[in-house]
Design a protein around this motif. Structure first.
Motif, mmCIF file in Angstrom:
data_model
loop_
_atom_site.group_PDB
_atom_site.id
_atom_site.type_symbol
_atom_site.label_atom_id
_atom_site.label_comp_id
_atom_site.label_asym_id
_atom_site.label_seq_id
_atom_site.Cartn_x
_atom_site.Cartn_y
_atom_site.Cartn_z
ATOM 1 N N SER A 197 6.579 6.882 -4.154
ATOM 2 C CA SER A 197 7.513 6.178 -3.201
ATOM 3 C C SER A 197 7.985 4.944 -4.116
ATOM 4 O O SER A 197 8.996 4.281 -4.298
ATOM 5 N N GLY A 227 0.923 -0.992 0.102
ATOM 6 C CA GLY A 227 0.014 -0.010 -0.324
ATOM 7 C C GLY A 227 0.868 1.197 -0.042
ATOM 8 O O GLY A 227 0.202 2.346 0.492
ATOM 9 N N ILE A 228 2.056 1.067 -0.445
ATOM 10 C CA ILE A 228 3.048 2.211 -0.491
ATOM 11 C C ILE A 228 2.447 3.242 -1.502
ATOM 12 O O ILE A 228 2.090 2.786 -2.470
ATOM 13 N N HIS A 229 2.792 4.712 -1.172
ATOM 14 C CA HIS A 229 2.308 5.605 -2.323
ATOM 15 C C HIS A 229 3.047 5.445 -3.563
ATOM 16 O O HIS A 229 4.135 5.063 -3.473
ATOM 17 N N HIS A 230 2.524 5.667 -4.682
ATOM 18 C CA HIS A 230 3.281 5.598 -6.036
ATOM 19 C C HIS A 230 4.474 6.193 -6.275
ATOM 20 O O HIS A 230 5.222 5.817 -6.651
#
Ligand SMILES: Nc1ncnc2c1ncn2[C@@H]1O[C@H](COP(=O)(O)OP(=O)(O)OP(=O)(O)O)[C@@H](O)[C@H]1O
Ligand SMILES: [Mg+2]
Lengths: 344, 333
Positions: free
Chosen positions: B245, B240-243
């Motif tokens: 990143s 679920g890490i931000h795009h």
């Protein structure tokens, strides 16, 4: 009755390639109850991975796209959300937090350039308010829980310094770090050797029992199913062909495909000359338009099988099968046929 | 890491010796009598003898080489035949001008090229992807002198946005300490002059940086496309890490090694090959310094120029290699 954590209805995931449209997952429905272990079995290429990636919202797009169905996910508070309808931002909040996944390929699933500790804390820091130090402590704890010796040390090592079994444990630690309600494990042990396989499965069973995490376990190994699962969904060429609780499926399989799968298991007691294998190969998704997709390999095929497409028929409480042999339209014949089918 | 750095630096010794041997030999590769060739047809025998004396050409080769090495190790590149000045002192302002221009051009090329490549790969087959790859294709095939002249015409002559020639205002010099004008103007506390110098860098820097930028953009894109398809990127997404990143921290870091290789090579090429741009934009750099030395057969200057450029090439290589092993823990030599 408990409500399902995950309820998938009529899921369709197609791949749009130069060679045409591939219906990798074609009208698939299933559910997983709280704390339950659901097995999804089927031969290579039947759409197990694509099903799980669809649930996670990770289907590679392009070429893949979910074109139909609902994926209802129930949060611990009781709120139900259709994951197909939520925004990308909301999906990223759920993914890795309430719902996590372990992949088929432990050797390549960790980023080679980051330390193990960082890769676990990354998700923790994304989804919790922990600071760096707390997250690191939690990561080390997780490593200990999944049975990694020298956890402190391993947290400071890179993936290439670990064996496949260790890496898969790290993947589990990573997936379990945020205490998800649902864990999807896509053939978590296929790439590992047998002794390690048993350890990893035991570990997942333990986590399921202790934390009550619902587990969706994808495998093509019925031995694993017998060991681990409460209920089973059998897939064939992008469709569910049979579902039921584990005893029913293993002891009294109805669908000829399921029967074939079970017959092809090596048995300790009977010394057969050669292992049984289902004749023929899995058809390419999309190659069969009308009729049952298993018809070409089925020992009981009759006219109707190639003319009409069978529906998933409920046979008993919680047991359903996609086969004309059990269709009441066939009248009294159904019973005879079913006994013949079972007689093998 | 430290042990590797030391080993890698020690490995430079034979390379540097080889380099010095080659530049040393240049003067002896002149057909016939070097002193005669340098001085020309009409030179008197006395003049020739004097030059041979000055260059030590009468000594045996190994003595000559020994002396050459000794002075090199002391940072002494000899004297210019034309001006009799110490080459080390004389060359530095030119070298600094070239380094400043090259760094500016490469920073431009890397910032624009890398980001264009990353976004193109991330949004593959989008309008952005098609446009930036078309620009990159034009960029790699553009003759640099033509680009330079067009820029001068449009941005200097017609629009008057940036100066077309030189490094700064000659009537308002600040004290030169490092000869990097951006540094010197700041040291002198003259931000106005700093921006003047920066303005002078824009046109030649962009002209010089265009080809590297295009090459870097294409390399970044293809490397990123491969990485973004890999299993570990999917794992990061599953967390679920931000795009941003996912794409930069995990994607680009894994894609960076071939990009770094190209950046190193291009920097080296620019240092040695800036002569065209330096001529068009009247940039007082090392290219022009050596070029003029060739015109007057000033061999010690030619030798030194080649040696210094080769030395910088080697240094860039060293830095790139050290960066490799810093970025990728699997690289162990
Ligand atoms: N990236 C893709 N592009 C095109 N088609 C794909 C892609 N990924 C999967 N498919 C199609 O989807 C079908 C199902 O693939 P999937 O990976 O779900 O199989 P699986 O049941 O997980 O098999 P295995 O046991 O080998 O992992 C494949 O037959 C393939 O045709
Ligand atoms: Mg799979």
């Amino acid at each position: 009755m408990t409500e399902p954590v995950l309820n998938v209805e009529g899921l369709r995931t197609h791949f749009f390639t130069d060679a045409g449209e591939i219906p990798a997952v074609d009208d698939v429905s299933f559910y997983i109850n709280e704390g339950e272990v659901l097995g999804i079995v089927g031969e290579s290429g039947c759409g197990k991975s694509v099903t799980s990636l669809s649930v996670m919202g990770l289907v590679p797009n392009p070429p893949g796209k979910i074109i139909g169905g609902t994926i209802d996910f129930r949060h611990s508070g009781g709120k139900v959300e259709d994951l197909r309808r939520v925004s990308g931002r909301r999906m990223r909040q759920i993914r890795g937090n309430q719902m996590a996944m372990i992949f088929q390929e432990p050797m390549t699933s960790l980023d080679p350039l980051y330390k193990i500790g960082y890769q676990i804390t990354e998700g923790l820091r994304r989804h919790t308010k922990m600071n760096k130090k707390e997250a690191h402590r939690k990561a080390v704890d997780m490593l200990k829980i999944v049975g990694i010796p020298r956890a402190e040390q391993v947290a400071t090592e890179y993936p290439h310094q670990l064996s496949g079994g260790m890496r898969q444990r790290v993947m589990i630690a990573m997936a379990m770090a945020c205490d998800p309600e649902l864990l999807i494990a896509d053939e978590p042990t296929t790439a590992l050797d047998v002794t390690i396989q048993a350890q990893i499965l035991e570990l997942m069973k333990k986590l399921n029992k202790e934390k009550g995490t619902a587990l969706m376990l994808i495998t093509h190994d019925l031995g694993v199913v017998a060991e681990m699962c409460d209920r089973v969904v059998v897939m064939y060429a992008g469709k569910v062909v049979e579902e039921g609780d584990v005893r029913t499926i293993l002891k009294h399989p109805k669908h000829p495909y399921t029967q074939g799968l079970i017959r092809s298991l090596p048995k300790m007691s009977e010394r057969e000359e050669r292992l049984y294998s289902i004749p023929g190969t899995v058809p390419k998704p999309g190659s069969i338009k009308d009729g049952c997709r298993f018809a070409a390999r089925c020992p009981h095929t009759f006219d109707r099988c190639v003319e009409e497409t069978p529906e998933l028929l409920p046979l008993a409480e919680g047991h359903a099968c996609r086969c004309f042999l059990y269709d009441s339209l066939e009248g009294g014949g159904a019973h005879d046929r079913s006994t013949t089918a079972e007689g093998h | 890491m430290l042990a590797y750095t030391i080993r890698r630096v020690l490995m430079l010794i034979p390379v540097l010796i080889g380099m010095s041997l080659i530049t040393f030999s240049i003067i002896h590769l002149i057909p016939g009598n070097p002193a005669q060739t340098i001085l020309g047809e009409q030179a008197t025998p006395q003049a020739i003898e004097q030059l041979e004396e000055q260059l030590g050409l009468n000594e045996p080769y190994f003595v000559q080489y020994g002396e050459y090495m000794m002075s090199l190790l002391q940072g002494d590149l000899g004297q210019s035949l034309r001006t009799n000045a110490d080459i080390t002192n004389e060359m530095w302002p030119f070298l600094a001008a070239t380094i400043e221009l090259t760094l500016f051009a490469m920073i431009f090329a890397v910032v624009v090229g890398v980001n264009a490549g990353i976004i193109s790969a991330w949004k593959q087959n989008s309008i952005f992807d098609y446009t930036s790859m078309l620009i990159a294709l034009i960029g790699v095939s553009m003759p640099i002198f033509w680009l330079g002249l067009m820029q001068q015409w449009i941005f200097a002559q017609e629009l008057g946005w940036f100066p077309a020639f030189g490094r700064g205002n000659p009537r308002d010099p600040v004290e030169t300490v490092t000869y990097f004008y951006l540094v010197d103007t700041l040291l002198a506390g003259r931000p106005d002059q700093f921006f003047t110098s920066l303005g002078h860098l824009v046109l030649p820097g962009v002209a010089l940086g265009t080809i590297p930028m295009a090459i870097i953009a294409r390399m970044t894109r293809s490397s990123m496309l491969e990485v973004l398809r890999s299993d570990y990127i999917r794992t990061v997404e599953a967390k679920g890490i931000h795009h941003l990143s996912v794409v930069y921290r995990h994607g680009f870091k894994n894609a960076v090694i071939p990009v770094l290789t190209v950046v190193g090579l291009q920097t080296g090429t620019l240092l040695g090959g800036a002569i065209l741009t330096e001529t068009i934009f009247s940039w007082p750099g090392i290219g022009r310094y050596v070029y003029e030395a060739i015109g007057t057969r000033d061999y010690p200057v030619i030798q030194s120029g080649i040696l210094v450029i080769a030395f910088m090439f080697v240094m860039i290589n060293l830095i790139v290699d050290l960066l490799y092993s810093y970025i990728d823990p699997r690289i162990k030599y």
